[in-house]
Motif scaffolding. Structure first.
Motif, PDB file in Angstrom:
ATOM      1  N   VAL A   1      37.732  35.598  43.493  1.00 44.02           N
ATOM      2  CA  VAL A   1      36.997  36.367  44.497  1.00 44.02           C
ATOM      3  C   VAL A   1      35.727  36.901  43.843  1.00 44.02           C
ATOM      4  O   VAL A   1      35.774  37.449  42.735  1.00 44.02           O
TER       5      VAL A   1
ATOM      6  N   ASP B   1      36.052  35.008  49.088  1.00 49.73           N
ATOM      7  CA  ASP B   1      36.975  34.066  48.470  1.00 49.73           C
ATOM      8  C   ASP B   1      36.597  32.682  48.976  1.00 49.73           C
ATOM      9  O   ASP B   1      36.772  32.384  50.163  1.00 49.73           O
ATOM     10  N   GLU B   2      36.030  31.861  48.085  1.00 45.31           N
ATOM     11  CA  GLU B   2      35.544  30.532  48.450  1.00 45.31           C
ATOM     12  C   GLU B   2      34.640  30.583  49.684  1.00 45.31           C
ATOM     13  O   GLU B   2      34.743  29.764  50.593  1.00 45.31           O
TER      14      GLU B   2
ATOM     15  N   TRP C   1      44.484  39.392  51.601  1.00 42.97           N
ATOM     16  CA  TRP C   1      43.916  39.527  50.261  1.00 42.97           C
ATOM     17  C   TRP C   1      44.248  40.871  49.619  1.00 42.97           C
ATOM     18  O   TRP C   1      43.841  41.130  48.486  1.00 42.97           O
TER      19      TRP C   1
ATOM     20  N   GLN D   1      45.362  42.403  45.451  1.00 41.89           N
ATOM     21  CA  GLN D   1      44.765  41.576  44.399  1.00 41.89           C
ATOM     22  C   GLN D   1      43.700  42.325  43.595  1.00 41.89           C
ATOM     23  O   GLN D   1      42.994  41.721  42.800  1.00 41.89           O
TER      24      GLN D   1
END
Length: 154
Positions: A3, A55-56, A84, A87
Motif C-alpha cells: 500500500v 493498493d495497486e 484493508w 494492516q
C-alpha cells in the motif's frame, strides 16, 4: 504489492467516493449533529493536506491535516476501508500527518473522534495522543472523544 501513501487532491471521483463511504460509516455510529465532517471541497482548501492510501491503484484510505494556526493542527478524515483495516494503514497515515506537522513546527495536534470508535482510539493512543476536554470550537458532547499531542520543540 504494498500500500502506498501520497498527498493527493480530494476532488477526484475516487476520493469523493471514499469520503462518501466514510460519511456513511460515521452517520451509522453518531447522530448527524455530532458529525463534524469536512467536505471534499473544504479538504481541498490551502490549509488542509490530504494523504491517500492506495493498493495497486485502488483508493483504500485517507487522512488529513488541517492547520488552524501556526501552532495548532487538527487530524481529520481518518478512514481505512474495511477490507484493508488491521494492516497499519491508519497508523502510517497518522505518522505522515504528524511528520508534516513537525516539519512545519506546529506545537500541538488535536482531534475529535466518536464515542463508538475504539479502533481509532487505539491508533491515536499508541501514537502518543492523550484524551482531553473539547478542543478548538467543538462542543462538549457525549458523542465526542477528544485527543491532543504536544509535538517536539524545534
Amino acid at each position: 504489492m504494498a500500500v502506498t501513501l501520497a498527498i493527493e487532491s480530494p476532488l477526484s471521483d475516487e476520493v469523493r467516493a471514499l469520503v462518501a463511504e466514510l460519511n456513511i460509516v460515521l452517520l451509522a455510529l453518531s447522530p448527524p449533529e455530532a458529525c463534524y465532517h469536512l467536505t471534499v471541497e473544504q479538504m481541498a482548501e490551502p490549509a488542509v493536506t490530504v494523504w491517500i492510501a492506495r493498493d495497486e491503484g485502488t483508493v483504500v484510505g485517507c487522512g488529513a491535516l488541517k492547520r488552524h494556526s501556526a501552532a495548532v493542527g487538527e487530524v481529520k478524515r481518518m478512514f481505512t476501508r474495511p477490507d484493508w483495516q488491521g494492516q497499519g494503514i491508519g497508523r502510517r497515515i497518522l505518522g505522515e500527518i504528524q511528520a508534516a506537522a513537525e516539519r512545519e513546527k506546529l506545537e500541538t495536534l488535536v482531534l475529535e473522534t466518536g464515542d463508538q470508535h475504539p479502533a481509532a482510539w487505539a491508533i491515536y493512543e499508541k501514537a502518543g495522543f492523550t484524551r482531553c476536554g473539547p478542543v478548538l470550537d467543538y462542543p462538549d458532547s457525549p458523542y465526542s472523544i477528544f485527543y491532543q499531542k504536544q509535538l517536539p520543540a524545534a
